[in-house]
Design a protein around this motif. Structure first.
Motif, mmCIF file in Angstrom:
data_model
loop_
_atom_site.group_PDB
_atom_site.id
_atom_site.type_symbol
_atom_site.label_atom_id
_atom_site.label_comp_id
_atom_site.label_asym_id
_atom_site.label_seq_id
_atom_site.Cartn_x
_atom_site.Cartn_y
_atom_site.Cartn_z
ATOM 1 N N SER A 91 0.859 -1.184 0.000
ATOM 2 C CA SER A 91 0.000 0.000 0.000
ATOM 3 C C SER A 91 0.895 1.233 0.000
ATOM 4 C CB SER A 91 -0.919 -0.009 1.226
ATOM 5 O OG SER A 91 -0.168 -0.217 2.408
ATOM 6 N N SER A 92 0.954 1.891 -1.137
ATOM 7 C CA SER A 92 1.882 3.006 -1.323
ATOM 8 C C SER A 92 1.088 4.274 -1.616
ATOM 9 C CB SER A 92 2.843 2.700 -2.469
ATOM 10 O OG SER A 92 3.437 1.414 -2.300
ATOM 11 N N ILE A 93 1.391 5.349 -0.895
ATOM 12 C CA ILE A 93 0.604 6.569 -0.995
ATOM 13 C C ILE A 93 1.456 7.732 -1.513
ATOM 14 C CG2 ILE A 93 -0.745 8.274 0.305
ATOM 15 C CD1 ILE A 93 -1.561 6.084 2.227
ATOM 16 N N ASN A 94 0.916 8.444 -2.488
ATOM 17 C CA ASN A 94 1.504 9.683 -3.019
ATOM 18 C C ASN A 94 2.925 9.488 -3.538
ATOM 19 O OD1 ASN A 94 -0.925 10.980 -2.523
ATOM 20 N ND2 ASN A 94 -0.322 11.647 -0.487
ATOM 21 N N ASN A 95 3.947 9.954 -2.797
ATOM 22 C CA ASN A 95 5.323 9.857 -3.290
ATOM 23 C C ASN A 95 5.925 8.470 -3.084
ATOM 24 O OD1 ASN A 95 5.547 10.156 -0.443
ATOM 25 N ND2 ASN A 95 7.658 10.852 -0.679
ATOM 26 N N GLU A 96 5.183 7.572 -2.434
ATOM 27 C CA GLU A 96 5.645 6.188 -2.298
ATOM 28 C C GLU A 96 5.345 5.467 -3.606
ATOM 29 O OE1 GLU A 96 4.781 5.843 2.507
ATOM 30 O OE2 GLU A 96 3.364 4.976 1.071
ATOM 31 N N ALA A 97 6.398 5.045 -4.291
ATOM 32 C CA ALA A 97 6.222 4.432 -5.610
ATOM 33 C C ALA A 97 5.765 2.977 -5.510
ATOM 34 C CB ALA A 97 7.527 4.530 -6.406
ATOM 35 N N VAL A 98 6.454 2.193 -4.695
ATOM 36 C CA VAL A 98 6.141 0.763 -4.569
ATOM 37 C C VAL A 98 6.511 0.255 -3.182
ATOM 38 C CG1 VAL A 98 6.373 0.129 -7.005
ATOM 39 C CG2 VAL A 98 8.386 0.142 -5.539
ATOM 40 N N HIS A 99 5.969 -0.910 -2.845
ATOM 41 C CA HIS A 99 6.352 -1.689 -1.669
ATOM 42 C C HIS A 99 6.049 -1.017 -0.339
ATOM 43 C CE1 HIS A 99 9.551 -3.792 -4.426
ATOM 44 N NE2 HIS A 99 8.299 -4.174 -4.687
ATOM 45 N N GLY A 100 5.047 -0.131 -0.322
ATOM 46 C CA GLY A 100 4.648 0.465 0.943
ATOM 47 C C GLY A 100 4.107 -0.591 1.889
ATOM 48 N N ILE A 101 4.534 -0.563 3.136
ATOM 49 C CA ILE A 101 4.112 -1.543 4.136
ATOM 50 C C ILE A 101 2.825 -1.072 4.808
ATOM 51 C CG2 ILE A 101 4.720 -2.685 6.303
ATOM 52 C CD1 ILE A 101 7.656 -2.404 5.518
ATOM 53 N N PRO A 102 1.789 -1.902 4.836
ATOM 54 C CA PRO A 102 0.544 -1.519 5.516
ATOM 55 C C PRO A 102 0.792 -1.214 6.990
ATOM 56 C CG PRO A 102 0.227 -3.492 4.195
ATOM 57 C CD PRO A 102 1.695 -3.242 4.231
ATOM 58 N N SER A 103 0.112 -0.185 7.494
ATOM 59 C CA SER A 103 0.330 0.215 8.882
ATOM 60 C C SER A 103 -0.927 0.855 9.457
ATOM 61 C CB SER A 103 1.476 1.226 8.959
ATOM 62 O OG SER A 103 1.547 1.829 10.236
ATOM 63 N N PRO A 104 -1.230 0.583 10.721
ATOM 64 C CA PRO A 104 -2.369 1.247 11.364
ATOM 65 C C PRO A 104 -2.111 2.741 11.571
ATOM 66 C CG PRO A 104 -1.141 -0.061 12.958
ATOM 67 C CD PRO A 104 -0.579 -0.401 11.607
ATOM 68 N N LYS A 105 -0.870 3.167 11.406
ATOM 69 C CA LYS A 105 -0.521 4.577 11.547
ATOM 70 C C LYS A 105 -0.635 5.346 10.234
ATOM 71 C CE LYS A 105 2.730 3.718 15.343
ATOM 72 N NZ LYS A 105 4.141 3.870 15.810
ATOM 73 N N VAL A 135 -8.263 9.070 -4.147
ATOM 74 C CA VAL A 135 -9.096 9.115 -2.948
ATOM 75 C C VAL A 135 -9.816 10.466 -2.892
ATOM 76 C CG1 VAL A 135 -9.177 8.908 -0.447
ATOM 77 C CG2 VAL A 135 -7.475 7.603 -1.757
ATOM 78 N N GLY A 136 -11.109 10.433 -3.159
ATOM 79 C CA GLY A 136 -11.874 11.674 -3.192
ATOM 80 C C GLY A 136 -11.421 12.563 -4.339
ATOM 81 N N GLU A 137 -11.465 13.857 -4.123
ATOM 82 C CA GLU A 137 -11.056 14.810 -5.146
ATOM 83 C C GLU A 137 -9.541 15.007 -5.081
ATOM 84 O OE1 GLU A 137 -12.025 19.384 -6.629
ATOM 85 O OE2 GLU A 137 -13.229 18.437 -5.056
ATOM 86 N N VAL A 138 -8.874 14.741 -6.197
ATOM 87 C CA VAL A 138 -7.419 14.873 -6.256
ATOM 88 C C VAL A 138 -7.052 16.034 -7.180
ATOM 89 C CG1 VAL A 138 -7.063 12.415 -5.816
ATOM 90 C CG2 VAL A 138 -7.190 13.230 -8.181
ATOM 91 N N THR A 139 -5.790 16.409 -7.184
ATOM 92 C CA THR A 139 -5.336 17.491 -8.045
ATOM 93 C C THR A 139 -5.421 17.073 -9.507
ATOM 94 O OG1 THR A 139 -3.031 16.777 -8.054
ATOM 95 C CG2 THR A 139 -3.730 18.259 -6.265
ATOM 96 N N GLN A 140 -5.398 18.057 -10.372
ATOM 97 C CA GLN A 140 -5.434 17.777 -11.805
ATOM 98 C C GLN A 140 -4.219 16.957 -12.225
ATOM 99 O OE1 GLN A 140 -5.564 21.302 -14.272
ATOM 100 N NE2 GLN A 140 -6.402 20.179 -16.013
ATOM 101 N N GLU A 141 -3.065 17.278 -11.656
ATOM 102 C CA GLU A 141 -1.849 16.525 -11.968
ATOM 103 C C GLU A 141 -1.992 15.070 -11.544
ATOM 104 O OE1 GLU A 141 2.892 17.120 -11.222
ATOM 105 O OE2 GLU A 141 1.640 16.965 -9.429
ATOM 106 N N ALA A 142 -2.526 14.841 -10.336
ATOM 107 C CA ALA A 142 -2.695 13.478 -9.841
ATOM 108 C C ALA A 142 -3.655 12.684 -10.712
ATOM 109 C CB ALA A 142 -3.187 13.504 -8.401
ATOM 110 N N ALA A 143 -4.750 13.318 -11.103
ATOM 111 C CA ALA A 143 -5.739 12.641 -11.948
ATOM 112 C C ALA A 143 -5.129 12.251 -13.287
ATOM 113 C CB ALA A 143 -6.949 13.544 -12.147
ATOM 114 N N LYS A 144 -4.344 13.156 -13.863
ATOM 115 C CA LYS A 144 -3.710 12.857 -15.148
ATOM 116 C C LYS A 144 -2.686 11.746 -14.990
ATOM 117 C CE LYS A 144 -1.022 14.775 -18.974
ATOM 118 N NZ LYS A 144 -0.312 15.961 -19.525
ATOM 119 N N LEU A 145 -1.903 11.790 -13.925
ATOM 120 C CA LEU A 145 -0.886 10.764 -13.700
ATOM 121 C C LEU A 145 -1.521 9.383 -13.599
ATOM 122 C CD1 LEU A 145 2.129 10.103 -13.020
ATOM 123 C CD2 LEU A 145 1.502 10.402 -10.614
ATOM 124 N N ILE A 146 -2.605 9.270 -12.831
ATOM 125 C CA ILE A 146 -3.294 7.993 -12.695
ATOM 126 C C ILE A 146 -3.825 7.519 -14.044
ATOM 127 C CG2 ILE A 146 -5.335 6.869 -11.704
ATOM 128 C CD1 ILE A 146 -4.933 8.687 -9.224
#
Length: 275
Positions: A91-105, A135-146
């Motif tokens: 589970s990788s968020i934003n600037n995390e490209a890959v291999h994000g470790i799931p965490s309750p934090k 997740v919800g409303e994202v920036t225009q850049e984020a939407a295009k990247l996805i």
């Protein structure tokens, strides 16, 4: 799931007594049918996660859900315990490209670009797939990247058929990414998938002479997975020894499918649209 090339062809499950198989494997019709089932489990879990994720949840919540569903469908999580990885999903968020470790934090927030990658091991074979979620409303850049990341995956898949070469799909991915102004992470590649989570060949997402330009054959099963950054293509790995982040803190997005090579084209085994 991406991983360094030196992990290719290493066993995901406890080591068998006999020597580990290596090289590119051509799957039999029976094996392909099992892979359809493992891939369907993966596709089902990712589709469900895409529908249930919401701000305020943690990545540990998603991990627990994924493991529960994978086991309910008679499989085991491919990632959990793989070379010590602690989760059933990456589970990788934003600037995390890959291999994000799931965490309750790690709380999911509005505007996040969330990557969820998972695999299922069923009757001796793996399925592997990844999605990026706005997740919800994202920036225009984020939407295009996805959007471009998903398009790039399909541009590569469209080149797949017996007799084609890995460079054909790599070039199609690279061209689409570059014309849209994004960069391709080169430290991680796609891979063969089947009895092992990572098999030969490496499936690269850019033109290179550093890896063999393998000719595709019917019965090969590939995990194709371009990773795009909004800024620099370079990443660095955090002290947890897993999470890779962009060096310039730019956003990253990824999509992945397990794909079967056929005589006339391809079959997307982890196709969520069929569910």
């Amino acid at each position: 799931m991406n991983i360094f090339s030196n992990l290719l062809s290493q066993a995901t499950q406890p080591a068998p007594a006999k020597k580990q198989r290596r090289g590119i494997e051509i799957k039999s019709p029976r094996e392909i049918e099992i892979m359809r089932q493992s891939a369907t489990i993966v596709a089902t879990v990712l589709k469900e996660i895409s529908e249930l994720v919401k701000p305020g949840m943690t990545t540990a919540d998603l991990d627990a859900y994924a493991e529960k569903r994978i086991r309910e469908m008679g499989a085991t999580p491919s990632f959990k315990g793989y070379h010590g990885f602690p989760g059933s999903i990456c589970s990788s968020i934003n600037n995390e490209a890959v291999h994000g470790i799931p965490s309750p934090k790690k709380v999911i927030r509005v505007g996040d670009v969330l990557k969820v990658d998972t695999g299922a091991y069923y009757q001796g074979f793996h399925g592997d797939s990844c999605i990026s979620i706005a997740v919800g409303e994202v920036t225009q850049e984020a939407a295009k990247l996805i959007c471009v990341a998903e398009e790039a995956l399909y541009k590569g898949i469209e080149q797949v058929k017996a007799g084609a070469y890995l460079l054909d799909l790599a070039g199609a991915i690279e061209d689409h990414v570059k014309v849209n102004g994004f960069s391709i992470v080169e430290e991680f590649t796609g891979h063969g998938v089947g009895r092992n989570l990572h098999e030969e060949p490496s499936v690269f997402n850019y033109r290179t002479r550093e890896m063999p330009n393998v000719k595709l054959r019917a019965g090969m099963t590939l995990a194709i997975e371009p990773i795009l950054n909004a800024g620099s293509r370079h990443t660095r790995t955090l002290s947890d020894r897993w999470t890779a982040v962009t060096v310039d803190n730019s956003l990253s997005a990824q999509f992945e499918h397990t794909v079967l090579v056929t005589e006339t084209g391809y079959e997307i085994l982890t196709d969520r649209s069929k569910l």
